[in-house]
Design a protein around this motif. Structure first.
Motif, PDB file in Angstrom:
ATOM      1  N   UNK A  97      -2.017  44.411 -43.735  1.00 15.18           N
ATOM      2  CA  UNK A  97      -1.230  45.433 -44.445  1.00 15.18           C
ATOM      3  C   UNK A  97      -0.374  46.225 -43.451  1.00 15.18           C
ATOM      4  N   UNK A  98       0.625  45.590 -42.853  1.00 13.87           N
ATOM      5  CA  UNK A  98       1.455  46.288 -41.861  1.00 13.87           C
ATOM      6  C   UNK A  98       2.259  47.433 -42.456  1.00 13.87           C
ATOM      7  N   UNK A  99       2.450  47.429 -43.770  1.00 10.25           N
ATOM      8  CA  UNK A  99       3.247  48.478 -44.406  1.00 10.25           C
ATOM      9  C   UNK A  99       2.468  49.768 -44.622  1.00 10.25           C
ATOM     10  N   UNK A 100       1.159  49.741 -44.417  1.00 10.78           N
ATOM     11  CA  UNK A 100       0.314  50.920 -44.640  1.00 10.78           C
ATOM     12  C   UNK A 100       0.048  51.631 -43.317  1.00 10.78           C
ATOM     13  N   UNK A 101       0.229  52.950 -43.326  1.00  8.20           N
ATOM     14  CA  UNK A 101      -0.084  53.753 -42.136  1.00  8.20           C
ATOM     15  C   UNK A 101      -1.596  53.913 -42.033  1.00  8.20           C
ATOM     16  N   UNK A 102      -2.146  53.595 -40.868  1.00  5.79           N
ATOM     17  CA  UNK A 102      -3.592  53.667 -40.657  1.00  5.79           C
ATOM     18  C   UNK A 102      -3.891  54.720 -39.589  1.00  5.79           C
ATOM     19  N   UNK A 103      -4.665  55.734 -39.985  1.00  7.41           N
ATOM     20  CA  UNK A 103      -5.090  56.787 -39.060  1.00  7.41           C
ATOM     21  C   UNK A 103      -6.521  56.473 -38.623  1.00  7.41           C
ATOM     22  N   UNK A 104      -6.764  56.191 -37.351  1.00  8.76           N
ATOM     23  CA  UNK A 104      -8.129  55.852 -36.920  1.00  8.76           C
ATOM     24  C   UNK A 104      -9.038  57.069 -36.869  1.00  8.76           C
ATOM     25  N   UNK A 105     -10.272  56.882 -37.317  1.00  5.70           N
ATOM     26  CA  UNK A 105     -11.283  57.935 -37.234  1.00  5.70           C
ATOM     27  C   UNK A 105     -12.580  57.288 -36.730  1.00  5.70           C
ATOM     28  N   UNK A 106     -12.707  57.123 -35.408  1.00  8.87           N
ATOM     29  CA  UNK A 106     -13.880  56.445 -34.841  1.00  8.87           C
ATOM     30  C   UNK A 106     -15.148  57.279 -34.961  1.00  8.87           C
ATOM     31  N   UNK A 107     -16.258  56.573 -35.175  1.00 14.28           N
ATOM     32  CA  UNK A 107     -17.570  57.212 -35.267  1.00 14.28           C
ATOM     33  C   UNK A 107     -18.421  56.721 -34.105  1.00 14.28           C
ATOM     34  N   UNK A 108     -18.981  57.640 -33.338  1.00 13.75           N
ATOM     35  CA  UNK A 108     -19.829  57.279 -32.202  1.00 13.75           C
ATOM     36  C   UNK A 108     -21.274  57.120 -32.656  1.00 13.75           C
ATOM     37  N   UNK A 109     -21.896  56.026 -32.234  1.00 13.29           N
ATOM     38  CA  UNK A 109     -23.297  55.795 -32.565  1.00 13.29           C
ATOM     39  C   UNK A 109     -24.189  56.289 -31.434  1.00 13.29           C
ATOM     40  N   UNK A 110     -25.268  57.005 -31.764  1.00  9.50           N
ATOM     41  CA  UNK A 110     -26.158  57.474 -30.697  1.00  9.50           C
ATOM     42  C   UNK A 110     -26.901  56.343 -29.999  1.00  9.50           C
ATOM     43  N   UNK A 111     -26.916  55.163 -30.614  1.00 11.37           N
ATOM     44  CA  UNK A 111     -27.621  54.028 -30.015  1.00 11.37           C
ATOM     45  C   UNK A 111     -26.744  53.205 -29.085  1.00 11.37           C
ATOM     46  N   UNK A 112     -25.446  53.530 -29.018  1.00 10.73           N
ATOM     47  CA  UNK A 112     -24.528  52.808 -28.136  1.00 10.73           C
ATOM     48  C   UNK A 112     -24.201  53.712 -26.951  1.00 10.73           C
ATOM     49  N   UNK A 113     -24.656  53.315 -25.765  1.00 12.22           N
ATOM     50  CA  UNK A 113     -24.525  54.147 -24.567  1.00 12.22           C
ATOM     51  C   UNK A 113     -23.294  53.701 -23.772  1.00 12.22           C
ATOM     52  N   UNK A 114     -22.183  54.413 -23.954  1.00  6.78           N
ATOM     53  CA  UNK A 114     -20.936  53.997 -23.318  1.00  6.78           C
ATOM     54  C   UNK A 114     -20.838  54.454 -21.865  1.00  6.78           C
ATOM     55  N   UNK A 115     -21.593  55.470 -21.486  1.00  2.00           N
ATOM     56  CA  UNK A 115     -21.631  55.886 -20.079  1.00  2.00           C
ATOM     57  C   UNK A 115     -22.600  54.960 -19.348  1.00  2.00           C
ATOM     58  N   UNK A 116     -22.109  54.327 -18.265  1.00  2.00           N
ATOM     59  CA  UNK A 116     -22.915  53.336 -17.539  1.00  2.00           C
ATOM     60  C   UNK A 116     -23.460  52.278 -18.490  1.00  2.00           C
ATOM     61  N   UNK A 117     -22.583  51.751 -19.365  1.00  2.00           N
ATOM     62  CA  UNK A 117     -23.015  50.822 -20.409  1.00  2.00           C
ATOM     63  C   UNK A 117     -23.647  49.557 -19.855  1.00  2.00           C
ATOM     64  N   UNK A 118     -23.247  49.152 -18.627  1.00  2.00           N
ATOM     65  CA  UNK A 118     -23.768  47.922 -18.040  1.00  2.00           C
ATOM     66  C   UNK A 118     -25.253  48.039 -17.683  1.00  2.00           C
ATOM     67  N   UNK A 119     -25.781  49.267 -17.678  1.00  2.00           N
ATOM     68  CA  UNK A 119     -27.189  49.469 -17.383  1.00  2.00           C
ATOM     69  C   UNK A 119     -28.055  49.425 -18.639  1.00  2.00           C
ATOM     70  N   UNK A 120     -27.427  49.303 -19.800  1.00  2.00           N
ATOM     71  CA  UNK A 120     -28.137  49.256 -21.081  1.00  2.00           C
ATOM     72  C   UNK A 120     -27.935  47.863 -21.674  1.00  2.00           C
ATOM     73  N   UNK A 121     -28.926  46.991 -21.611  1.00  2.00           N
ATOM     74  CA  UNK A 121     -28.752  45.603 -22.077  1.00  2.00           C
ATOM     75  C   UNK A 121     -28.248  45.494 -23.509  1.00  2.00           C
ATOM     76  N   UNK A 122     -28.787  46.311 -24.406  1.00  2.00           N
ATOM     77  CA  UNK A 122     -28.347  46.261 -25.798  1.00  2.00           C
ATOM     78  C   UNK A 122     -26.880  46.607 -25.954  1.00  2.00           C
ATOM     79  N   UNK A 123     -26.444  47.676 -25.295  1.00  2.00           N
ATOM     80  CA  UNK A 123     -25.041  48.085 -25.356  1.00  2.00           C
ATOM     81  C   UNK A 123     -24.144  47.076 -24.673  1.00  2.00           C
TER      82      UNK A 123
END
Length: 212
Positions: free
Chosen positions: A160-186
């Protein structure tokens, strides 16, 4: 002499292939770190243009914690007229959604539509596109997990390229983005999502080349 020459050519070819594989691996690894660094850590800050921007609809992609509650909060705040939940399945999240929406029957229950046909991000885009076009809407706020946002935006842009999309990301507490390589699941989650993003980016690029 001929046997020696053939072995030398094979050895050179093997070395070239090995070098290409190493360069490809380094490029993939560098891209993975870029991808992880590009993931938004927080939703749009209150008062920002993205946070206060009103759209015709709010679209929630199911599959992660916090998405449905975020969509309901945005609807209650008046950020859009309608809430569409794509990829609904019978589970606790949906039951809670319906329960919470009925707490405000005059304000929210009538403004929520559930989509049951999508079972992938591609399906989310097509299911949402059909609903948006049926409603005559030209803008939407997309609510999904922060690590899923980049791929989702590409999928929606293709459908739908004709529709304007405003992103609203949601952060999950189970996804560790800081030093993510140290968290196998993330780390496993980000590698999987990055590979899917690369495939989607390739499809998007090919579509653009075909259109041109």
């Amino acid at each position: 002499m001929a046997v020696h020459s053939r072995r030398a050519r094979l050895l050179r070819a093997f070395r070239r292939l090995l070098l290409l594989a190493m360069l490809g691996g380094l490029a993939w690894l560098g891209g993975l770190f870029w991808f992880a660094a590009s993931i938004p850590r927080t939703p749009p800050p209150p008062g920002s243009a993205e946070a206060t921007r009103n759209t015709d609809a709010i679209v929630v992609l199911t599959g992660g914690s916090g998405r449905l509650s975020t969509g309901l909060e945005l609807l209650a705040d008046g950020r859009a007229h309608r809430l569409f939940v794509s990829g609904v399945y019978e589970g606790l999240e949906v039951q809670e959604l319906l329960k919470r929406s009925r707490q405000f029957p005059g304000e929210m229950e009538c403004c929520i539509t559930l989509g049951y046909s999508a079972d992938s991000t591609v399906g989310n885009a097509y299911e949402t596109a059909d609903w948006l076009r049926a409603q005559g809407y030209s803008s939407m706020r997309l609510v999904t997990a922060n690590y899923h946002m980049m791929r989702s935006l590409l999928e929606f842009r293709m459908v739908i390229p004709e529709v304007e999309v405003v992103p609203h990301p949601v952060a999950s507490p189970n996804v560790h983005l800081i030093d993510w390589w140290m968290w196998p699941g993330t780390a496993n989650l980000l590698m999987t999502e990055y590979n899917k993003y690369l495939v989607t980016r390739l499809r998007y690029t090919l579509e653009k080349l075909i259109e041109s």
